[in-house]
Design an enzyme around this catalytic site. Structure first.
Site, PDB file in Angstrom:
ATOM      1  N   LYS A   1      53.503 -20.507 -46.120  1.00 56.24           N
ATOM      2  CA  LYS A   1      52.924 -19.690 -45.093  1.00 56.24           C
ATOM      3  C   LYS A   1      52.377 -20.187 -43.762  1.00 56.24           C
ATOM      4  O   LYS A   1      52.538 -19.818 -42.859  1.00 56.24           O
ATOM      5  CB  LYS A   1      51.755 -19.094 -45.750  1.00 56.24           C
ATOM      6  CG  LYS A   1      52.045 -18.086 -46.719  1.00 56.24           C
ATOM      7  CD  LYS A   1      51.341 -17.590 -47.983  1.00 56.24           C
ATOM      8  CE  LYS A   1      51.697 -16.794 -48.924  1.00 56.24           C
ATOM      9  NZ  LYS A   1      50.595 -16.449 -49.911  1.00 56.24           N
TER      10      LYS A   1
ATOM     11  N   GLY B   1      49.485  -8.237 -53.794  1.00 51.35           N
ATOM     12  CA  GLY B   1      49.439  -6.839 -54.433  1.00 51.35           C
ATOM     13  C   GLY B   1      50.413  -5.900 -53.906  1.00 51.35           C
ATOM     14  O   GLY B   1      50.918  -5.903 -52.944  1.00 51.35           O
TER      15      GLY B   1
ATOM     16  N   GLY C   1      46.164 -11.688 -64.212  1.00 55.46           N
ATOM     17  CA  GLY C   1      47.268 -11.630 -63.620  1.00 55.46           C
ATOM     18  C   GLY C   1      47.248 -12.144 -62.061  1.00 55.46           C
ATOM     19  O   GLY C   1      48.140 -11.943 -61.273  1.00 55.46           O
TER      20      GLY C   1
END
Lengths: 427, 427
Positions: free
Chosen positions: A205, A302, A187
């Site tokens: 970014k 996350g 994942g």
């Protein structure tokens, strides 16, 4: 106690994390802000989907207008993850006087400047700490702690997927394809990994980091973007023998009064802190003229790390609401800077060539270098297969113009294939 | 443009850096704050001393009252570096309504709580970012970016001198005494290095970090403090073979609802980010329940890094003055937490013993371990000299109570000397 009501757009990974964290740390947040923060409404696509987060007391709706037209909702968290719809919604919300927090790097990298202006006009806050390096509070740190300094370089590992893949290639001695597959199984990589492995996510970014570090608006089109799908295990191993780890780095660098921004594989000396950043972790190294090198390390993605960054934005907005100080830009630092010219951007390089093994090849290669007035640091020739040799070179500093000339000249040679042309950071 | 006049107490390394940075980055600071910041008066001990910084337009005085009674001066930077005089001055200044910025860790670790209260009562800001880890913006980051998280551990290399010495011992294979001397020659260690090498300086910083991370006031007397003057090269080498670097770490750790704070040499697994922090650099690793591990790395001292932290405080005060929001605490998070009991604090340990080489020694040592119900991970015995052997053990997790019992039992054995008893961080 004053109650601040919050709307949320999207209930994926980050949205769920925000709900969870806000509930778990209610007491601490109240003690710091003097306010009670409550999620009132969450807008989702699919009302019937099973959610594994406690939504007691929260209204779930598929009507965006329920948030837009609710005068009680002062703050809206946008974690939908598209660009066009998100932009339309954020604009409407700002015009309605609602403060916005987003984790949407594509949105901010593409439309950040105009949204910031719209926010200012409407007296709203617009924060997006979570958009860069998930759990690392890098944007607010640049704003608060480098205000008195002159940043000369920002370089970072800002994509966890590629860093995971490169770490696995290096440690497990596997190919890119094998490492990607392992990352997908865990994942850490999407089924379609293009955005990550081709450096596009890192580039978004870097657009935002460049704005914060240098006050300069740069667009994606202006960036030089390279990915890691072509990185060979042999070059990772060769670099290691020479004392380097290959990392996908974003680099934004001040060169006199110009800025150079790029994303690509770079050889980082092993004893430098960025070289030690492993697996899915991120790190951003900020060099200030006064402060020197500082590095900020942590999880780049996350559910909870990213939600934590969203929550620090919510707390910042709340403080601004209480103090009646909303409407100032996340980053106040604005300057007109130009992109550096290729003749002014200098690095050492690592070249790796696949060459048909026949007399005179090395002569042609050294001639190409010589014509560009570029010079070697070392050359290693090794056998690749029956018919081919691998020639690896590290060079002294050369300009990007020279580098482009050399790569073009190598590419034009018969029976020579340029496998890698990576920057090398100085020791 | 609004002008904010600043007084400075002390013109040593940090004071000179503040003067220099404020002058160099005037334009940027004005563009961010909308104010012009001017140093008006500097209080020094010795008026006739030669200064190597441009003091044009600044009044130098040896009269503290010139700052205290000057109604134009709104902000005072205290960089004198004593405790008692500094405390007296800061109290008077706060009562006179002046905002304070200090880099004085001893002052804040000792009197931080009462000074913060006095500041609040007088509507003044009291900031001290530079007091911990010089150039790393760790305090403001904890306040701003971990507000919504629950910090479970803060551990760090917060003393550059000892990290320099340990790095040199490890890399150059030299003794503590030789590395200390080299550090003194380079100016990285004081002529009297006690405060640094015995862990006292690191302990002051851990008092402040504990306050920010856990909202808990702890005093120096409550800390367990160990230094590096007894660290042997042989143990550094042995640890390295086992895969660890020995670092002087401050550790503040939440254990259920209690906190354990200590400073001492610790074995850090080589692939962890703290292990890679070299020479005089500092790093603080903050573990949040939500965010996981984040690390902040940079220079721990030095004129410009420390001055940069002072200046970010000055900018923060300036924003508060403009927004009329002065008087709130640097760290709002306050809790009543107790110190953890030795029975509840668990670590693995590295023991190194010097043992007279005669039959039955190993039996007595294993008996001592067994009586404390402590168990080995591995034991290595090697020859030390004609008459002595060295026995190195790493253990499974044991409580601090067990550890104390084991060390006392080893110490009571005839012909056994405990050379090292260091914590070992888990892989």
């Amino acid at each position: 106690m004053r109650v601040i009501k919050i709307g949320v757009l999207g209930l994926g990974t980050v949205g769920s994390g925000v709900v969870r964290l806000l509930r778990d740390h209610q007491a601490k947040i109240s003690s710091i802000t003097g306010c009670q923060l409550e999620i009132k409404t969450i807008v989702v696509h699919n009302l019937t989907k099973q959610r594994n987060v406690d939504l007691a007391g929260i209204e779930l709706t598929d009507q965006f207008e329920k948030v837009l037209h609710d005068p009680e909702i002062e703050v809206v968290v946008e974690v939908m993850g598209t660009v066009d719809t998100a932009k339309k919604y954020v604009e409407q919300l700002l015009r309605a006087g609602k403060h916005i927090i987003t984790a949407n790097k594509d949105l901010i990298a593409t439309y950040g400047a105009e949204l910031a202006e719209l926010a200012r006009e409407n007296g709203c806050d617009l924060f997006y700490e979570a958009s860069v390096a998930g759990g690392i509070p890098i944007l607010r740190t640049i704003v608060n702690s480098f205000a008195a300094d002159r940043i000369v370089e920002v370089k970072g590992i800002v994509n966890g997927t590629t860093n995971y893949i490169l770490t696995q290639m290096s440690q497990q001695q596997v190919s890119f394809a094998a490492a990607l597959k392992a990352a997908q199984n865990l994942g850490f990589a999407e089924p379609d990994p293009t955005n990550d492995v081709e450096g596009i996510d890192a580039a978004y970014k870097m657009v935002i980091l460049t704005q914060f570090a240098f006050g300069m608006n740069i667009s994606m089109k202006q960036l030089k973007i390279g990915g890691i799908s072509d990185v060979k295990l042999a070059d990772i191993q060769q670099a290691k023998e020479l004392g380097y780890n290959i990392k996908l780095l974003g680099i934004a660098k001040l060169i006199e009064d110009q800025v150079d921004v790029s994303v690509g594989p770079v050889l980082v000396p092993k004893d430098q802190p960025l070289a030690a950043v492993q697996n899915e972790n991120n790190a951003v190294l900020v060099t200030g003229a006064a402060v020197g090198e500082t590095m900020f390390y942590g999880p780049g993605a996350g559910e909870l790390p990213t939600a934590n960054s969203v929550l620090s934005d919510i707390i910042a907005v709340t403080k601004d609401i209480v103090l009646k100080t909303t409407g100032s830009r996340f980053n106040d630092f604005q300057r007109d800077l130009k992109q550096a010219r290729p003749a002014d951007v200098c690095y050492s390089y690592y070249f790796s060539l696949k060459v048909k093994d026949q007399p005179g090849q090395m002569l042609k290669i050294t001639q190409a270098m010589s014509e560009a007035q570029a010079s070697f640091h070392l050359i290693i020739q090794s056998e690749l297969d029956d018919q081919h040799a691998r020639i690896v070179m590290t060079t002294h500093q050369m300009s990007e113009a020279q580098r482009n000339q050399v790569v073009a000249a190598f590419g034009a040679l018969k029976d020579v294939e340029v496998v890698a042309a990576y920057k090398v950071l100085p020791e």
